[in-house]
Design a protein around this motif. Structure first.
Motif, mmCIF file in Angstrom:
data_model
loop_
_atom_site.group_PDB
_atom_site.id
_atom_site.type_symbol
_atom_site.label_atom_id
_atom_site.label_comp_id
_atom_site.label_asym_id
_atom_site.label_seq_id
_atom_site.Cartn_x
_atom_site.Cartn_y
_atom_site.Cartn_z
ATOM 1 N N PRO A 213 60.819 34.892 56.639
ATOM 2 C CA PRO A 213 60.767 33.455 56.325
ATOM 3 C C PRO A 213 62.031 32.699 56.704
ATOM 4 C CG PRO A 213 60.947 34.772 54.316
ATOM 5 C CD PRO A 213 60.688 35.723 55.433
ATOM 6 N N LEU A 214 61.804 31.503 57.189
ATOM 7 C CA LEU A 214 62.888 30.583 57.527
ATOM 8 C C LEU A 214 63.293 29.719 56.352
ATOM 9 C CD1 LEU A 214 61.616 29.438 61.010
ATOM 10 C CD2 LEU A 214 63.962 30.146 60.603
ATOM 11 N N VAL A 215 62.409 29.598 55.360
ATOM 12 C CA VAL A 215 62.597 28.615 54.296
ATOM 13 C C VAL A 215 62.469 29.273 52.933
ATOM 14 C CG1 VAL A 215 61.692 26.476 53.281
ATOM 15 C CG2 VAL A 215 61.648 26.788 55.769
ATOM 16 N N LEU A 216 63.378 28.923 52.040
ATOM 17 C CA LEU A 216 63.301 29.292 50.628
ATOM 18 C C LEU A 216 63.293 27.998 49.817
ATOM 19 C CD1 LEU A 216 63.427 31.435 48.321
ATOM 20 C CD2 LEU A 216 65.916 31.118 48.365
ATOM 21 N N ALA A 217 62.352 27.882 48.894
ATOM 22 C CA ALA A 217 62.217 26.666 48.093
ATOM 23 C C ALA A 217 62.217 27.004 46.614
ATOM 24 C CB ALA A 217 60.932 25.928 48.465
ATOM 25 N N THR A 218 62.713 26.069 45.818
ATOM 26 C CA THR A 218 62.834 26.253 44.379
ATOM 27 C C THR A 218 62.490 24.960 43.669
ATOM 28 O OG1 THR A 218 64.699 27.770 44.735
ATOM 29 C CG2 THR A 218 64.397 26.910 42.507
ATOM 30 N N ARG A 219 61.737 25.056 42.584
ATOM 31 C CA ARG A 219 61.567 23.925 41.667
ATOM 32 C C ARG A 219 62.345 24.238 40.408
ATOM 33 N NH1 ARG A 219 55.802 23.205 40.251
ATOM 34 N NH2 ARG A 219 56.147 24.514 38.413
ATOM 35 N N ALA A 220 63.175 23.276 40.002
ATOM 36 C CA ALA A 220 63.978 23.441 38.793
ATOM 37 C C ALA A 220 63.844 22.197 37.937
ATOM 38 C CB ALA A 220 65.439 23.685 39.152
ATOM 39 N N ARG A 221 64.207 22.335 36.662
ATOM 40 C CA ARG A 221 64.155 21.190 35.746
ATOM 41 C C ARG A 221 65.483 21.018 35.020
ATOM 42 N NH1 ARG A 221 59.317 18.708 35.415
ATOM 43 N NH2 ARG A 221 57.529 19.954 36.111
ATOM 44 N N SER A 222 65.726 19.760 34.657
ATOM 45 C CA SER A 222 66.847 19.462 33.786
ATOM 46 C C SER A 222 66.479 19.847 32.364
ATOM 47 C CB SER A 222 67.183 17.966 33.866
ATOM 48 O OG SER A 222 66.080 17.195 33.421
ATOM 49 N N ALA A 223 67.376 19.612 31.446
ATOM 50 C CA ALA A 223 67.122 19.955 30.048
ATOM 51 C C ALA A 223 65.808 19.354 29.591
ATOM 52 C CB ALA A 223 68.262 19.445 29.162
ATOM 53 N N SER A 224 65.031 20.104 28.806
ATOM 54 C CA SER A 224 63.691 19.682 28.415
ATOM 55 C C SER A 224 63.735 18.437 27.542
ATOM 56 C CB SER A 224 62.987 20.813 27.666
ATOM 57 O OG SER A 224 63.702 21.141 26.498
ATOM 58 N N GLY A 225 62.590 17.773 27.495
ATOM 59 C CA GLY A 225 62.508 16.567 26.683
ATOM 60 C C GLY A 225 61.413 15.637 27.136
ATOM 61 N N THR A 226 61.000 15.762 28.414
ATOM 62 C CA THR A 226 59.925 14.940 28.941
ATOM 63 C C THR A 226 58.848 15.848 29.479
ATOM 64 O OG1 THR A 226 61.483 13.197 29.549
ATOM 65 C CG2 THR A 226 59.338 13.148 30.625
ATOM 66 N N ALA A 227 57.609 15.542 29.211
ATOM 67 C CA ALA A 227 56.513 16.385 29.672
ATOM 68 C C ALA A 227 56.481 16.441 31.182
ATOM 69 C CB ALA A 227 55.181 15.834 29.151
ATOM 70 N N PRO A 228 56.177 17.603 31.781
ATOM 71 C CA PRO A 228 56.100 17.719 33.237
ATOM 72 C C PRO A 228 55.151 16.693 33.822
ATOM 73 C CG PRO A 228 55.978 19.885 32.201
ATOM 74 C CD PRO A 228 55.889 18.869 31.096
ATOM 75 N N GLY A 229 55.597 16.115 34.971
ATOM 76 C CA GLY A 229 54.740 15.170 35.686
ATOM 77 C C GLY A 229 54.894 13.736 35.217
ATOM 78 N N THR A 230 55.696 13.515 34.167
ATOM 79 C CA THR A 230 55.926 12.151 33.715
ATOM 80 C C THR A 230 57.383 11.800 33.931
ATOM 81 O OG1 THR A 230 56.489 12.791 31.456
ATOM 82 C CG2 THR A 230 54.176 12.405 31.943
ATOM 83 N N GLY A 231 57.666 10.514 33.982
ATOM 84 C CA GLY A 231 59.029 10.078 34.196
ATOM 85 C C GLY A 231 59.309 8.818 33.422
ATOM 86 N N THR A 232 60.521 8.313 33.609
ATOM 87 C CA THR A 232 60.952 7.125 32.888
ATOM 88 C C THR A 232 60.967 5.891 33.787
ATOM 89 O OG1 THR A 232 63.244 7.670 33.388
ATOM 90 C CG2 THR A 232 62.334 8.468 31.307
ATOM 91 N N GLY A 233 60.369 6.002 34.971
ATOM 92 C CA GLY A 233 60.352 4.858 35.866
ATOM 93 C C GLY A 233 61.488 4.945 36.862
ATOM 94 N N PRO A 234 61.602 3.952 37.742
ATOM 95 C CA PRO A 234 62.614 3.975 38.785
ATOM 96 C C PRO A 234 64.023 4.030 38.226
ATOM 97 C CG PRO A 234 60.956 2.297 39.233
ATOM 98 C CD PRO A 234 60.715 2.785 37.832
ATOM 99 N N GLY A 235 64.863 4.831 38.901
ATOM 100 C CA GLY A 235 66.285 4.849 38.537
ATOM 101 C C GLY A 235 66.943 3.532 38.890
ATOM 102 N N ARG A 236 67.983 3.196 38.195
ATOM 103 C CA ARG A 236 68.681 1.937 38.444
ATOM 104 C C ARG A 236 70.114 2.222 38.821
ATOM 105 N NH1 ARG A 236 67.432 -0.643 32.771
ATOM 106 N NH2 ARG A 236 67.717 1.548 32.262
ATOM 107 N N ARG A 237 70.581 1.550 39.847
ATOM 108 C CA ARG A 237 71.950 1.755 40.293
ATOM 109 C C ARG A 237 72.920 1.017 39.393
ATOM 110 N NH1 ARG A 237 70.797 0.836 46.732
ATOM 111 N NH2 ARG A 237 69.184 2.390 46.884
#
Length: 237
Positions: A213-237
């Protein structure tokens, strides 16, 4: 801000020749789009791509219901990306987003371009919302690098040097990127430890790109607290 003159100089070649050369009837020979779909998955809100280059992955991110935005150091690469997604010129080690503001971050085939990748991963962990997802898709550290001769894809030769973390322009081909811009190599344990040290918890892995294989991929998460697949909306600069 650091400069990336090498990518600025090759941006047009990358967009028109390098990407075109990989399109031989199969628009995605390494299966990168499938890996994005598998590991990032459907969701909502902003998905930040670090090292977005010319923005070729934005369409796949949109198909998943997410809103792609990108950052890159190379003004030349971003000149092509602007037609594909909103972008900003920024250092991935100092992302222009608030703490905990992004539900998803993506990095595709860029970690070898980032000598400070452990610091990049710490920034990813900082900007992700609780439970946010990070997808890393990169060249396979075990089988790609200056130590690997891939001139015969049926008999890849791994020479001494894998264990030596280093930067090099050594490459088995002069038709690719690495002889032009170089690459930083990290052995697999060092790369995975960088995720853990940043506070990111790997939860899925995948490989693609052939029998060796040419490619290795990983899915990781930050500290738990939000259900997978949901978010808090667009990030703000």
């Amino acid at each position: 801000m650091a400069t990336t003159a090498a990518y600025d100089e090759i941006a047009d070649w990358y967009e028109h020749e390098f990407l075109g050369a990989t399109d031989t009837g199969h628009a995605d020979p390494l299966g990168l789009g499938d890996l994005i779909t598998e590991l990032l998955g459907e969701g909502t809100g902003t998905c930040l791509e670090i090292g977005c280059g010319t923005g070729v992955h934005a369409a796949r991110v949109r198909e998943l219901g997410r809103t792609p935005v990108g950052v890159d150091l190379s003004a030349g690469m971003l000149s092509h990306a602007r037609a594909r997604l909103p972008v900003a010129r920024a250092d991935a080690e100092r992302l222009p987003f608030r703490d905990g503001s992004l539900p998803a971050v993506l990095a595709v085939m860029v970690h070898t371009d980032m000598p400070g990748y452990p610091a990049v991963l710490r920034e990813v962990a900082r900007v992700l919302s609780p439970g946010g997802v990070f997808v890393h898709i990169g060249v396979h550290p075990c089988f790609c690098g200056g130590f690997a001769d891939r001139s015969d894809p049926e008999r890849v030769v791994v020479r001494p040097g894998y264990l030596d973390g280093h930067w090099t322009t050594d490459s088995w081909t002069d038709q690719g990127l690495r002889d032009k811009v170089g690459a930083t190599h990290r052995p697999l344990p060092e790369l995975l430890h960088a995720f853990l040290d940043a506070g990111l918890t790997p939860e899925r892995f995948a490989e693609s790109g052939g029998a060796t294989p040419l490619v290795l991929a990983t899915r990781a998460r930050s500290a738990s607290g939000t259900a997978p697949g949901t978010g808090t909306g667009p990030g703000r600069r």
